[in-house]
Design a protein around this motif. Structure first.
Motif, PDB file in Angstrom:
ATOM      1  N   VAL A  60       0.817  -1.213   0.000  1.00 36.29           N
ATOM      2  CA  VAL A  60       0.000   0.000   0.000  1.00 36.29           C
ATOM      3  C   VAL A  60       0.851   1.265   0.000  1.00 36.29           C
ATOM      4  O   VAL A  60       0.454   2.303  -0.546  1.00 36.29           O
ATOM      5  CB  VAL A  60      -1.004  -0.012   1.172  1.00 36.29           C
ATOM      6  CG1 VAL A  60      -0.303   0.230   2.493  1.00 36.29           C
ATOM      7  CG2 VAL A  60      -2.106   1.005   0.943  1.00 36.29           C
ATOM      8  N   ASN A  61       2.047   1.206   0.560  1.00 33.81           N
ATOM      9  CA  ASN A  61       2.937   2.375   0.565  1.00 33.81           C
ATOM     10  C   ASN A  61       3.449   2.735  -0.828  1.00 33.81           C
ATOM     11  O   ASN A  61       3.955   3.832  -1.037  1.00 33.81           O
ATOM     12  CB  ASN A  61       4.134   2.135   1.490  1.00 33.81           C
ATOM     13  CG  ASN A  61       3.721   2.111   2.939  1.00 33.81           C
ATOM     14  OD1 ASN A  61       2.750   2.736   3.312  1.00 33.81           O
ATOM     15  ND2 ASN A  61       4.458   1.370   3.748  1.00 33.81           N
ATOM     16  N   ASN A  62       3.328   1.816  -1.776  1.00 30.13           N
ATOM     17  CA  ASN A  62       3.798   2.071  -3.138  1.00 30.13           C
ATOM     18  C   ASN A  62       2.765   2.760  -4.020  1.00 30.13           C
ATOM     19  O   ASN A  62       3.051   3.070  -5.173  1.00 30.13           O
ATOM     20  CB  ASN A  62       4.222   0.756  -3.806  1.00 30.13           C
ATOM     21  CG  ASN A  62       5.346   0.087  -3.059  1.00 30.13           C
ATOM     22  OD1 ASN A  62       6.170   0.746  -2.441  1.00 30.13           O
ATOM     23  ND2 ASN A  62       5.382  -1.231  -3.106  1.00 30.13           N
ATOM     24  N   LEU A  63       1.571   2.999  -3.496  1.00 26.85           N
ATOM     25  CA  LEU A  63       0.528   3.640  -4.293  1.00 26.85           C
ATOM     26  C   LEU A  63       0.910   5.086  -4.599  1.00 26.85           C
ATOM     27  O   LEU A  63       1.490   5.767  -3.766  1.00 26.85           O
ATOM     28  CB  LEU A  63      -0.812   3.606  -3.550  1.00 26.85           C
ATOM     29  CG  LEU A  63      -1.440   2.237  -3.358  1.00 26.85           C
ATOM     30  CD1 LEU A  63      -2.715   2.360  -2.546  1.00 26.85           C
ATOM     31  CD2 LEU A  63      -1.723   1.576  -4.687  1.00 26.85           C
ATOM     32  N   GLU A  64       0.564   5.523  -5.801  1.00 29.49           N
ATOM     33  CA  GLU A  64       0.836   6.893  -6.224  1.00 29.49           C
ATOM     34  C   GLU A  64      -0.437   7.517  -6.760  1.00 29.49           C
ATOM     35  O   GLU A  64      -1.285   6.833  -7.329  1.00 29.49           O
ATOM     36  CB  GLU A  64       1.895   6.901  -7.329  1.00 29.49           C
ATOM     37  CG  GLU A  64       3.240   6.376  -6.903  1.00 29.49           C
ATOM     38  CD  GLU A  64       4.239   6.371  -8.049  1.00 29.49           C
ATOM     39  OE1 GLU A  64       3.873   6.801  -9.162  1.00 29.49           O
ATOM     40  OE2 GLU A  64       5.365   5.920  -7.824  1.00 29.49           O
ATOM     41  N   MET A  65      -0.564   8.825  -6.603  1.00 33.67           N
ATOM     42  CA  MET A  65      -1.706   9.534  -7.130  1.00 33.67           C
ATOM     43  C   MET A  65      -1.637   9.525  -8.654  1.00 33.67           C
ATOM     44  O   MET A  65      -0.591   9.805  -9.246  1.00 33.67           O
ATOM     45  CB  MET A  65      -1.721  10.971  -6.612  1.00 33.67           C
ATOM     46  CG  MET A  65      -2.912  11.738  -7.084  1.00 33.67           C
ATOM     47  SD  MET A  65      -3.149  13.353  -6.314  1.00 33.67           S
ATOM     48  CE  MET A  65      -1.516  13.981  -6.122  1.00 33.67           C
ATOM     49  N   GLN A  66      -2.761   9.195  -9.296  1.00 33.01           N
ATOM     50  CA  GLN A  66      -2.798   9.120 -10.754  1.00 33.01           C
ATOM     51  C   GLN A  66      -3.529  10.291 -11.391  1.00 33.01           C
ATOM     52  O   GLN A  66      -3.274  10.623 -12.530  1.00 33.01           O
ATOM     53  CB  GLN A  66      -3.454   7.808 -11.192  1.00 33.01           C
ATOM     54  CG  GLN A  66      -2.660   6.585 -10.798  1.00 33.01           C
ATOM     55  CD  GLN A  66      -1.299   6.554 -11.470  1.00 33.01           C
ATOM     56  OE1 GLN A  66      -1.194   6.734 -12.674  1.00 33.01           O
ATOM     57  NE2 GLN A  66      -0.248   6.354 -10.696  1.00 33.01           N
ATOM     58  N   TRP A  67      -4.483  10.890 -10.692  1.00 39.29           N
ATOM     59  CA  TRP A  67      -5.192  12.040 -11.241  1.00 39.29           C
ATOM     60  C   TRP A  67      -5.780  12.874 -10.117  1.00 39.29           C
ATOM     61  O   TRP A  67      -5.970  12.405  -9.017  1.00 39.29           O
ATOM     62  CB  TRP A  67      -6.284  11.615 -12.219  1.00 39.29           C
ATOM     63  CG  TRP A  67      -7.335  10.727 -11.631  1.00 39.29           C
ATOM     64  CD1 TRP A  67      -7.328   9.362 -11.595  1.00 39.29           C
ATOM     65  CD2 TRP A  67      -8.541  11.119 -10.970  1.00 39.29           C
ATOM     66  NE1 TRP A  67      -8.446   8.889 -10.956  1.00 39.29           N
ATOM     67  CE2 TRP A  67      -9.217   9.957 -10.570  1.00 39.29           C
ATOM     68  CE3 TRP A  67      -9.127  12.355 -10.688  1.00 39.29           C
ATOM     69  CZ2 TRP A  67     -10.422   9.977  -9.907  1.00 39.29           C
ATOM     70  CZ3 TRP A  67     -10.341  12.363 -10.016  1.00 39.29           C
ATOM     71  CH2 TRP A  67     -10.975  11.190  -9.647  1.00 39.29           C
ATOM     72  N   VAL A  68      -6.063  14.135 -10.448  1.00 38.51           N
ATOM     73  CA  VAL A  68      -6.638  15.083  -9.505  1.00 38.51           C
ATOM     74  C   VAL A  68      -7.657  15.925 -10.257  1.00 38.51           C
ATOM     75  O   VAL A  68      -7.418  16.307 -11.407  1.00 38.51           O
ATOM     76  CB  VAL A  68      -5.563  16.013  -8.906  1.00 38.51           C
ATOM     77  CG1 VAL A  68      -6.190  17.098  -8.059  1.00 38.51           C
ATOM     78  CG2 VAL A  68      -4.561  15.234  -8.100  1.00 38.51           C
TER      79      VAL A  68
END
Length: 89
Positions: A60-68
């Motif tokens: 879960v720590n590897n998740l990155e924001m993909q859109w805003v």
């Protein structure tokens, strides 16, 4: 001309509704295809729980924001409101 437009409207309404519908049988058996959330809550039980296991406590720590989505308010009183995910009320 009016009858032609009425007929065209009926054809378009029937065609679009047939293509967009999910059968009730699929909704009843939504557990067989967990990758497709066929209802607002995922299934008829309304649990909002997915059996998918691609996100785990280990990654879960590897998740990155993909859109805003940034919304500019036209007036100061316009605000977007969202019910918290943890709210049960």
């Amino acid at each position: 001309m009016k009858s032609f437009l009425s007929a065209l409207a009926v054809i378009l309404a029937v065609t679009s509704s047939v293509c967009a519908q999910v059968t009730f049988d699929r909704i009843l058996k939504a557990g067989h295809e967990p990758q497709n959330w066929l209802t607002y809550s995922g299934n008829l039980n309304g649990q909002r729980y997915s059996l998918l296991n691609q996100i785990t406590p280990a990654n879960v720590n590897n998740l990155e924001m993909q859109w805003v989505l940034q919304v500019r308010s036209l007036t100061g009183s316009d605000k977007w409101k969202q019910r918290p995910l943890s709210s049960m009320a």
